[in-house]
Design an enzyme around this catalytic site. Structure first.
Site, PDB file in Angstrom:
ATOM      1  CE  LYS A   1      -4.028   1.913   2.496  1.00 22.84           C
ATOM      2  NZ  LYS A   1      -4.872   1.800   3.704  1.00 22.84           N
TER       3      LYS A   1
ATOM      4  CB  SER B   1      -8.221   3.395   2.385  1.00 23.95           C
ATOM      5  OG  SER B   1      -7.362   2.864   3.393  1.00 23.95           O
TER       6      SER B   1
ATOM      7  CB  SER C   1      -8.336   0.667   5.397  1.00 23.24           C
ATOM      8  OG  SER C   1      -9.069   1.876   5.397  1.00 23.24           O
TER       9      SER C   1
END
Lengths: 498, 437
Positions: free
Chosen positions: B36, B111, B135
């Site tokens: 990420k 996310s 997330s």
């Protein structure tokens, strides 16, 4: 009472302090970077003290230990555990735009420090003392060079993350002189604890709040007690940018006069922040009618609370200056003045005690307090500057104590040579021929002086005691000044009276 | 549209001889990992999905990246995400949305949408995400992969660009529970650079070794409150999965978490408050786009302009709300009250977990949104986090594992299991049972 009717004599000055002290740790408070600020700009930095995205603070327990020592020295309450908060504000020297500090659970609360002002003892309440990180420093370049006139500004993050202790006093001071005495005492205590280096630039930074209130607002006979309402009613100014106890006294004396003059002329004192301009010796307005700042304090979740309840017992602190002062007066029968001088720093006091153990405490006091500190002071030096040569000073005292050289030569020639050209006392004595002349030699000079000056001898014998001084002078000349004048006097009288 | 899984697709080879840390025989040798883009990678841009950090290249590795390198993993790129982790769809990224490989035309969740999509699309064997309020679990559920949100303190956050720092953890994605657990084995463990990490090694040989599928005698608590707001089809799929576990020897009973009705409010107040402080450093001095507006050297105007230009709408919304919640006069009403609610949520979970080994619920109350569907209604988006945020408030571990597909639209549904603090092995064991059909 309206401002117009107030007379200067009816006014009382009320001052409270926020003192920022840089703690002398090797590494910063939340990372392993060096706290050396003399290095090239932005040399001692890492992701943590630069506030890079993703970096996390880890508490340097050395800073907490220093804080606990301070807490013990000022007899403060130290909580079971201590935690940190974020103080949010935007400023270009603040890497994260928040400062990690302590809010409602400071490491030290409700302490005090005793000071002596013009022979009178006073106790100053320290409301709290808490740990926080120092921001970076700004350098304004070009243009007018000032904060609002420079072409551009550079940021140096070497200072960012240096551990700070913010010491907040109650509004207990009634004069700039008291403030100075307090700051000097505080500095002394911090140096004794070994947590502070006064030599470091910017190691002490003071903000002072000063207000003037009518004398009849004082609620009791005790001048330290001021009604909270009276304080709240008076407009106060916060004076920033003070960096020494001498500067504090000057800045606050200026501010005190400025406010009293305003009140006497019937003008209101504005509530504002003022900047102490050391070079001009005045305070200037920075921000007036300042809006109440909202720092949006909240807990710093990256630093778990630290249990410190047992630290209080485990961490010991040395004897503090005030206690040592008293002990010196008792133990070595010194005057208060001499004891004060000898406890001005821990190094001086330690050295004095070393010397006093070996030789006569009075002789040691004269040598350390008067001769050594006097000569150092004259040269703008500190005892820390000759730390490695203190055994040479001890040797010099020994030479005097054992009568090998005269006190005058020791002070005026040997000590000065030691400090000025780095020679050892024995080298100076040998090279300058200062060794006390042997007894035989002196005796011979005495006999010679008597033989060579029959007139003076006649004068002496006819009762003119002053004639002996002339003869002493002759002997001293013959011995090149290395004889002791008192001894010579004795020897002459013995010889003449035979 | 293109999948748009990576913001930066630079590879960091695990068997690269120039990489001294890499261990060719390490546990992740030969395996590829998507990371990420809010996890700092030395020398490789780390944007957090924001124009503010488009040019930012960290000079250091996050602790989890060092551990990946030491384990011999090959990093295949920096995965797309909602800007600074603020979103549940990966649509708030300044670099455009990511498509859902398991449900094209739909969002991958967020996310950590890029991370989950990378695993679902086979672009990487494994992925790292971060989970502040769901997330990791949300995109795992939406993309039909496995995601683990570890106990707060199990994985170092050093190098994770903070959004809600009291809530978030880095965690693994994998196609299987065992894969995700193997990545957890590499990244978990105390770190002297993160004072909130704890030494909590697995009881067994490793987390991966716990993926035995043995649920015989396991008691599952089902919090009724977490079913109430969920779509009917999602709930049906959820019960099918519970029935599957029951068939393998587990038992279930209903439990109650009365405090969770306040969890979404409490979560957003806390996360936004922390965000308002964590994101304050992006002021244009060292990061952010050059402002073109003339501010005549006025500091307040300059940093305000940079933040106006550099942050997207959702980030600005959360910073403003968080600043408000911490302000004098509102602090007690919002921030403090949210902290009280957080303590209550923790207590409820403790009680529920004293009566059950694990708690189970649908991970998300809905199936993946269509692209663009939820962007205009932030409140609707926040409510979709109802089942995931309570777990972050309670600092507990949770796993999202595929539960099947919704009968109505054929879209992936995830099952969330929540365990006691540092009870990751129990979750891994239980979740892996769903893979042995």
């Amino acid at each position: 009472m309206t401002a117009q009717t107030v007379q200067q004599g009816d006014l009382v000055t009320v001052i409270g302090l926020e003192v920022h002290v840089q703690l002398e740790t090797d590494t910063k408070i939340f990372c392993g970077c060096s706290t050396d600020q003399t290095d090239e700009p932005n040399e001692n930095v890492c992701p943590v003290c630069l506030g890079l995205p993703g970096a996390l603070p880890v508490l340097n327990e050395g800073a907490v230990e220093a804080a606990v020592k301070i807490g013990k020295a000022i007899d403060a309450d130290i909580p079971e555990e201590t935690r940190f908060h974020r103080k949010n504000y935007y400023y270009p020297d603040l890497p994260k735009n928040f400062q990690i500090t302590q809010y409602d659970e400071p490491i030290c609360a409700d302490g005090d420090l005793e000071i002596s002002v013009e022979g009178e003892r006073r106790t100053v309440t320290i409301e709290r003392a808490h740990l926080e990180e120092d921001p970076g420093s700004l350098q304004h370049v070009g243009g007018g060079g000032g904060i609002d006139s420079a072409d551009y500004t550079l940021v140096n993050y070497n200072r960012a993350g240096t551990p700070l202790m913010e010491v907040v006093t109650a509004p207990d001071f009634r004069s700039p002189g008291e403030v100075r005495a307090f700051l000097a005492e505080l500095e002394e205590v911090l140096e004794y604890l070994g947590v502070f280096d006064a030599e470091r630039d910017g190691s002490l930074r003071i903000d002072a709040n000063l207000s003037i209130i009518p004398e009849d607002e004082i609620e009791s006979d005790d001048v330290t007690e001021i009604g909270e309402e009276a304080l709240a009613a008076a407009n106060r100014t916060e004076v920033k940018n003070i960096s020494s106890h001498k500067g504090a006294e000057k800045a606050l004396a200026y501010e005190e006069t400025r406010q009293k003059n305003a009140i006497q002329r019937g003008r209101a004192v504005e509530q504002e922040t003022r900047h102490w301009d050391e070079s001009r010796g005045i305070t200037v307005s920075m921000r007036s009618k300042e809006e109440e700042k909202d720092y949006r304090y909240f807990e710093e979740a990256d630093l778990p609370p630290l249990r410190v309840s047992h630290w209080k017992d485990e961490i010991s602190i040395p004897e503090l200056p005030s206690a040592r002062r008293e002990r010196f007066q008792d133990e070595y029968t010194l005057s208060e003045e001499a004891a004060s001088k000898l406890t001005s720093t821990k190094q001086v006091a330690d050295f004095y005690e070393d010397v006093a153990q070996e030789f006569d405490p009075d002789l040691a006091a004269t040598w350390v307090a008067d001769n050594l500190l006097g000569e150092l002071n004259y040269r703008d030096m500190e005892i820390t500057g000759i730390e490695s040569r203190l055994d040479e000073v001890t040797r010099l005292v020994e030479l005097v104590a054992t009568d090998e050289i005269t006190a005058k030569n020791a002070r005026e020639t040997v000590l000065r040579s030691m400090l000025d050209d780095g020679r050892t006392p024995d080298e100076v004595v040998a090279e300058e021929g200062l060794g006390k002349t042997g007894e035989d030699e002196v005796q011979q000079a005495v006999v010679e002086a008597i033989d060579e000056n029959p007139d003076a001898v006649a004068d002496y014998e006819s009762g003119d005691d002053g004639a002996i001084n002339f003869l002493v002078g002759q002997v001293m000349q013959k011995t090149g000044g290395s004889a002791d004048p008192g001894d010579v006097n004795q020897l002459l009288r013995a010889e003449l009276n035979d | 549209m293109a999948a748009n899984i990576f913001i930066t697709d630079e590879r960091i080879e695990g068997d690269d001889t120039e990489n001294e840390d890499a261990d060719a025989d390490g546990p992740l040798a030969g395996r590829t990992v998507a990371v990420k883009d809010n996890i700092s990678t030395k020398g490789v841009a780390t944007t957090c999905g924001s124009a503010m950090l488009e040019e930012y290249v960290p000079p250091y590795d996050a602790t989890v990246i060092s551990r990946l390198k030491e384990a011999g993993a090959t990093i295949v790129g920096k995965a797309n995400m909602d800007e600074f982790g603020m979103g549940s769809t990966t649509e708030t990224s300044a670099f455009g949305p990511t498509d859902n490989p398991a449900a094209p035309g739909h969002v991958p969740g967020g996310s950590s949408g890029g991370s989950a999509a990378a695993v679902a699309a086979g672009e990487a064997d494994l992925a790292l995400g971060s989970d502040t309020g769901g997330s990791i679990r949300c995109p795992a559920a939406f993309c039909g992969v496995v995601g683990i949100k570890p106990t707060y303190g199990l994985v170092s956050r050093y190098g994770l660009v903070a959004y809600g720092n009291s809530l978030e953890q880095i965690g693994p994605f994998g196609e299987t529970v065992e894969d995700a657990a193997a990545l957890l084995d590499v990244i978990a463990g105390p770190d002297e650079r993160d004072a909130t990490t704890r030494d909590a090694a697995p009881d067994g040989e490793s987390y991966a070794a716990a993926a035995t599928g043995d649920v015989d005698g396991l008691t599952i608590g089902v919090p009724t409150e977490l079913l109430e707001g969920a779509d009917e089809d999602v709930v049906d799929t959820f019960w099918d999965a519970i029935a599957d576990l029951e068939a393998q020897g587990a038992e279930y009973h209903e439990v109650s978490l009365p405090s969770v009705e306040h969890a979404v409010e409490a979560y957003y107040v806390i996360a936004m408050s922390e965000a308002s402080s964590n994101l304050a450093r992006f002021d244009g001095v060292r990061y952010g786009p050059e402002t073109e507006t003339e501010t005549e050297g006025n500091w307040n105007e300059t940093f305000s302009q940079v933040r106006k230009d550099g942050f997207g709408d959702e980030v600005k919304r959360r910073i403003l709300l968080g600043t408000y919640a911490l302000s004098a006069g509102y602090h007690d009403k919002y921030y403090k009250k949210a902290q009280d609610a957080r303590a209550w949520v923790k207590q409820d979970f403790d009680e529920a977990l004293s009566e059950a080994d694990v708690l189970a619920s649908p991970t998300m109350p809905v199936t993946p949104f269509e692209q663009g569907e939820s962007l205009d209604d932030p409140l609707q988006m926040y409510l979709a986090d109802a089942n995931t945020v309570p777990v972050n408030l309670a600092d507990l571990p949770a796993i999202s594992v595929p539960a099947g597909e919704s009968d109505a639209d054929g879209l992936p549904v995830g099952l969330q299991l929540v365990g006691p603090a540092f009870g990751e092995e129990r979750l891994i064991r239980a979740a892996s049972a769903l893979e042995f059909e």
